[in-house]
Scaffold this motif. Sequence first.
Motif, PDB file in Angstrom:
ATOM      1  N   THR A  28     -63.399  17.708-124.862  1.00  0.00           N
ATOM      2  CA  THR A  28     -63.144  16.827-125.997  1.00  0.00           C
ATOM      3  C   THR A  28     -64.470  16.454-126.634  1.00  0.00           C
ATOM      4  OG1 THR A  28     -61.214  15.930-124.885  1.00  0.00           O
ATOM      5  CG2 THR A  28     -62.104  14.643-126.714  1.00  0.00           C
ATOM      6  N   ILE A  29     -64.560  16.588-127.964  1.00  0.00           N
ATOM      7  CA  ILE A  29     -65.746  16.215-128.727  1.00  0.00           C
ATOM      8  C   ILE A  29     -65.469  14.886-129.410  1.00  0.00           C
ATOM      9  CG2 ILE A  29     -67.316  16.862-130.590  1.00  0.00           C
ATOM     10  CD1 ILE A  29     -67.395  18.875-128.324  1.00  0.00           C
ATOM     11  N   ILE A  30     -66.416  13.909-129.292  1.00  0.00           N
ATOM     12  CA  ILE A  30     -66.296  12.637-129.992  1.00  0.00           C
ATOM     13  C   ILE A  30     -67.395  12.589-131.046  1.00  0.00           C
ATOM     14  CG2 ILE A  30     -66.333  10.132-129.798  1.00  0.00           C
ATOM     15  CD1 ILE A  30     -65.460  10.446-126.902  1.00  0.00           C
ATOM     16  N   MET A  31     -66.987  12.500-132.320  1.00  0.00           N
ATOM     17  CA  MET A  31     -67.920  12.449-133.442  1.00  0.00           C
ATOM     18  C   MET A  31     -68.546  11.052-133.533  1.00  0.00           C
ATOM     19  SD  MET A  31     -67.440  15.486-134.836  1.00  0.00           S
ATOM     20  CE  MET A  31     -67.463  15.677-136.586  1.00  0.00           C
ATOM     21  N   THR A  32     -69.555  10.894-134.392  1.00  0.00           N
ATOM     22  CA  THR A  32     -70.242   9.609-134.520  1.00  0.00           C
ATOM     23  C   THR A  32     -69.345   8.512-135.068  1.00  0.00           C
ATOM     24  OG1 THR A  32     -71.076  10.264-136.688  1.00  0.00           O
ATOM     25  CG2 THR A  32     -72.525  10.623-134.804  1.00  0.00           C
ATOM     26  N   ASP A  33     -68.314   8.872-135.830  1.00  0.00           N
ATOM     27  CA  ASP A  33     -67.415   7.855-136.376  1.00  0.00           C
ATOM     28  C   ASP A  33     -66.229   7.564-135.463  1.00  0.00           C
ATOM     29  OD1 ASP A  33     -65.940  10.148-136.701  1.00  0.00           O
ATOM     30  OD2 ASP A  33     -65.443   9.788-138.795  1.00  0.00           O
ATOM     31  N   GLY A  34     -66.198   8.196-134.299  1.00  0.00           N
ATOM     32  CA  GLY A  34     -65.145   7.932-133.322  1.00  0.00           C
ATOM     33  C   GLY A  34     -64.000   8.920-133.324  1.00  0.00           C
ATOM     34  N   THR A  35     -63.937   9.800-134.304  1.00  0.00           N
ATOM     35  CA  THR A  35     -62.859  10.796-134.314  1.00  0.00           C
ATOM     36  C   THR A  35     -63.094  11.797-133.189  1.00  0.00           C
ATOM     37  OG1 THR A  35     -64.025  12.157-135.937  1.00  0.00           O
ATOM     38  CG2 THR A  35     -62.415  10.594-136.782  1.00  0.00           C
ATOM     39  N   THR A  36     -62.025  12.358-132.683  1.00  0.00           N
ATOM     40  CA  THR A  36     -62.130  13.303-131.569  1.00  0.00           C
ATOM     41  C   THR A  36     -61.373  14.583-131.899  1.00  0.00           C
ATOM     42  OG1 THR A  36     -60.143  12.475-130.466  1.00  0.00           O
ATOM     43  CG2 THR A  36     -62.222  11.436-129.873  1.00  0.00           C
TER      44      THR A  36
END
Length: 76
Positions: A13-21
Motif C-alpha cells: 500500500t502506498i500512502i501519498m503526502t495528502d493521505g490518499t492511498t
Amino acid sequence: MKPDIHPDYHDITIIMTDGTTYKTKSCMGKEGDTLRLDIDPKSHPAWTGQQRIIDTGGQIAKFNKKFAGIGARKKA
C-alpha cells in the motif's frame, strides 16, 4: 526464466503526502507492507510550481554546520 532467482513480487500500500492511498505491486518489504511517501507528484515542485524546502533528518542544518567557515576570510 530461471527458477528461484527473482525477488518476491507482492502487493503493498502506498500512502501519498495528502493521505490518499492505493495498492500496487512491488519487491519492497513483504506482502501488505505500507510505503509512506515524503514527495510525490502532488507535492513535488516540478508539478506544483511551488518551491518548498523539505529537511528530513536535519540535512540542511548538518550541511550549514559542516561548511559554515568556507568563503569567510580571516583578517590578518
